[in-house]
Design a protein around this motif. Structure first.
Motif, PDB file in Angstrom:
ATOM      1  N   THR A  99       0.867  -1.176   0.000  1.00 57.59           N
ATOM      2  CA  THR A  99       0.000   0.000   0.000  1.00 57.59           C
ATOM      3  C   THR A  99       0.906   1.229   0.000  1.00 57.59           C
ATOM      4  OG1 THR A  99      -0.091   0.349   2.399  1.00 57.59           O
ATOM      5  CG2 THR A  99      -1.615  -1.283   1.463  1.00 57.59           C
ATOM      6  N   VAL A 100       0.310   2.390  -0.118  1.00 56.94           N
ATOM      7  CA  VAL A 100       1.087   3.625  -0.133  1.00 56.94           C
ATOM      8  C   VAL A 100       1.868   3.804   1.176  1.00 56.94           C
ATOM      9  CG1 VAL A 100      -0.762   5.098   0.766  1.00 56.94           C
ATOM     10  CG2 VAL A 100       0.997   6.072  -0.765  1.00 56.94           C
TER      11      VAL A 100
ATOM     12  N   PRO B  47       7.911   4.346   2.466  1.00 59.75           N
ATOM     13  CA  PRO B  47       9.217   4.598   3.098  1.00 59.75           C
ATOM     14  C   PRO B  47      10.114   3.364   3.158  1.00 59.75           C
ATOM     15  CG  PRO B  47       7.471   5.667   4.348  1.00 59.75           C
ATOM     16  CD  PRO B  47       6.802   4.776   3.343  1.00 59.75           C
ATOM     17  N   VAL B  48       9.559   2.220   3.544  1.00 58.91           N
ATOM     18  CA  VAL B  48      10.392   1.019   3.672  1.00 58.91           C
ATOM     19  C   VAL B  48      10.779   0.484   2.289  1.00 58.91           C
ATOM     20  CG1 VAL B  48       8.452  -0.614   3.838  1.00 58.91           C
ATOM     21  CG2 VAL B  48      10.659  -1.201   4.838  1.00 58.91           C
ATOM     22  N   ILE B  49       9.875   0.600   1.313  1.00 62.92           N
ATOM     23  CA  ILE B  49      10.193   0.139  -0.034  1.00 62.92           C
ATOM     24  C   ILE B  49      11.302   0.995  -0.637  1.00 62.92           C
ATOM     25  CG2 ILE B  49       9.303   0.101  -2.404  1.00 62.92           C
ATOM     26  CD1 ILE B  49       6.739  -1.091  -1.313  1.00 62.92           C
TER      27      ILE B  49
ATOM     28  N   PHE C 105       7.222   4.480  -7.330  1.00 61.99           N
ATOM     29  CA  PHE C 105       6.295   3.591  -6.624  1.00 61.99           C
ATOM     30  C   PHE C 105       4.961   4.282  -6.384  1.00 61.99           C
ATOM     31  CE2 PHE C 105       4.644   2.186  -2.391  1.00 61.99           C
ATOM     32  CZ  PHE C 105       4.100   0.985  -2.830  1.00 61.99           C
ATOM     33  N   THR C 106       4.991   5.463  -5.775  1.00 64.76           N
ATOM     34  CA  THR C 106       3.740   6.117  -5.368  1.00 64.76           C
ATOM     35  C   THR C 106       2.972   6.709  -6.538  1.00 64.76           C
ATOM     36  OG1 THR C 106       4.893   8.205  -4.900  1.00 64.76           O
ATOM     37  CG2 THR C 106       4.634   6.646  -3.074  1.00 64.76           C
TER      38      THR C 106
ATOM     39  N   ALA D  54       0.388  -1.580 -11.347  1.00 64.77           N
ATOM     40  CA  ALA D  54       1.206  -2.792 -11.330  1.00 64.77           C
ATOM     41  C   ALA D  54       0.837  -3.644 -10.125  1.00 64.77           C
ATOM     42  CB  ALA D  54       2.701  -2.434 -11.288  1.00 64.77           C
ATOM     43  N   VAL D  55       1.355  -4.854 -10.125  1.00 64.27           N
ATOM     44  CA  VAL D  55       1.241  -5.731  -8.967  1.00 64.27           C
ATOM     45  C   VAL D  55       2.508  -5.515  -8.151  1.00 64.27           C
ATOM     46  CG1 VAL D  55       1.077  -8.109  -8.162  1.00 64.27           C
ATOM     47  CG2 VAL D  55      -0.159  -7.404 -10.235  1.00 64.27           C
ATOM     48  N   CYS D  56       2.384  -4.790  -7.051  1.00 63.25           N
ATOM     49  CA  CYS D  56       3.531  -4.456  -6.201  1.00 63.25           C
ATOM     50  C   CYS D  56       3.469  -5.288  -4.934  1.00 63.25           C
ATOM     51  CB  CYS D  56       3.530  -2.966  -5.845  1.00 63.25           C
ATOM     52  SG  CYS D  56       3.650  -1.868  -7.270  1.00 63.25           S
TER      53      CYS D  56
END
Length: 202
Positions: free
Chosen positions: A11-12, A16-18, A54-55, A62-64
Motif C-alpha cells: 500500500t502507499v 518509506p520502507v520500499i 512507486f507512489t 502494477a502488482v507491487c
C-alpha cells in the motif's frame, strides 16, 4: 515459508520502507550508478527516485509486492499502456536526476524500442536489501510474480544491467533475449525472457 519471506501486496504506507530497501538494493547496480554517479548523494537520490515511481506510477498500475526486506513491481499486459509516468512524474524524475535526466530519457527510449510486442508480464523492478540477501526474499517475490504469469499462460520479461544477477534469473527459467548497449557509453542492459510453465496438473 517464513513470515519474513511471505510476499504481500503493498500500500502507499509501505513507500518509506520500499524506497529505503530499493535504494540499498540498487546502490551497486551499474545502471543506477550511471544515473547517480555521486557516491555521497546516491542513496538519498535513489530513495527519492523509488518513492516517486512507486507512489505515482507502479502502485496504481502494477502488482507491487514486498517481503520484510525486498520488493518487486510486476506489470501485467493489460496495464502496460498505463504504467508509464505522466508529465508531472516525468518532471519530478528530471528534478531528481538533474544533469543525468537526458541520459535517463534516452535509456528509457532505447529500452522501449526493444519491448516485446506479444502479451507478457513485465518485471519492472525487483530488489532486496543487501543485509537480507541470501534469505530467499527476492526469490519468493520472483516466484509469486511468475506464478501469476504462469496462471495466465503468459511469458515474462525483465531487464538487468548487473551481470552477476543473470544466473539468478536463469535459475527461474529466464534466458537472455538481447543485449542492449545503453547510449553515451552506458552499461549493457540484458533483456531476458521466460516462457510460461504449465502446472503438473494441467
Amino acid at each position: 515459508m517464513s513470515t519474513t519471506n511471505m510476499p504481500r501486496t503493498t500500500t502507499v504506507h509501505d513507500a518509506p520502507v520500499i524506497s529505503r530497501t530499493l535504494a540499498r538494493a540498487f546502490d551497486d547496480d551499474p545502471m543506477m550508478r550511471w544515473f547517480f554517479p555521486d557516491d555521497a548523494s546516491r542513496e538519498a537520490a535513489l530513495g527519492r527516485y523509488f518513492t516517486t515511481i512507486f507512489t505515482r506510477q507502479y502502485l496504481h498500475h502494477a502488482v507491487c509486492e514486498r517481503t520484510e526486506a525486498a520488493a518487486a513491481f510486476w506489470v501485467p499486459p493489460e496495464a502496460q499502456a498505463k504504467a508509464v509516468p505522466d508529465a508531472e512524474t516525468v518532471q519530478e524524475l528530471q528534478n531528481i536526476l538533474g544533469d543525468r535526466a537526458g541520459l535517463f530519457r534516452d535509456t528509457v527510449e532505447t529500452a522501449s524500442r526493444h519491448t516485446p510486442q506479444e502479451p507478457h508480464w513485465y518485471l519492472a523492478l525487483i530488489g532486496a536489501d543487501p543485509a537480507a540477501q541470501g534469505q530467499g526474499q527476492g526469490a519468493a517475490l520472483l516466484r509469486s510474480g511468475l506464478a501469476k504469469a504462469d496462471a495466465a499462460g503468459l511469458p515474462a520479461c525483465l531487464e538487468s544491467s548487473k551481470p552477476s544477477n543473470l544466473p539468478f534469473y536463469e535459475h527461474f527459467g529466464f534466458t537472455v533475449r538481447e543485449e542492449l548497449r545503453l547510449p553515451e557509453g552506458g552499461p549493457v542492459l540484458w533483456a531476458m525472457w521466460r516462457e510460461p510453465r504449465r502446472s503438473a496438473a494441467a
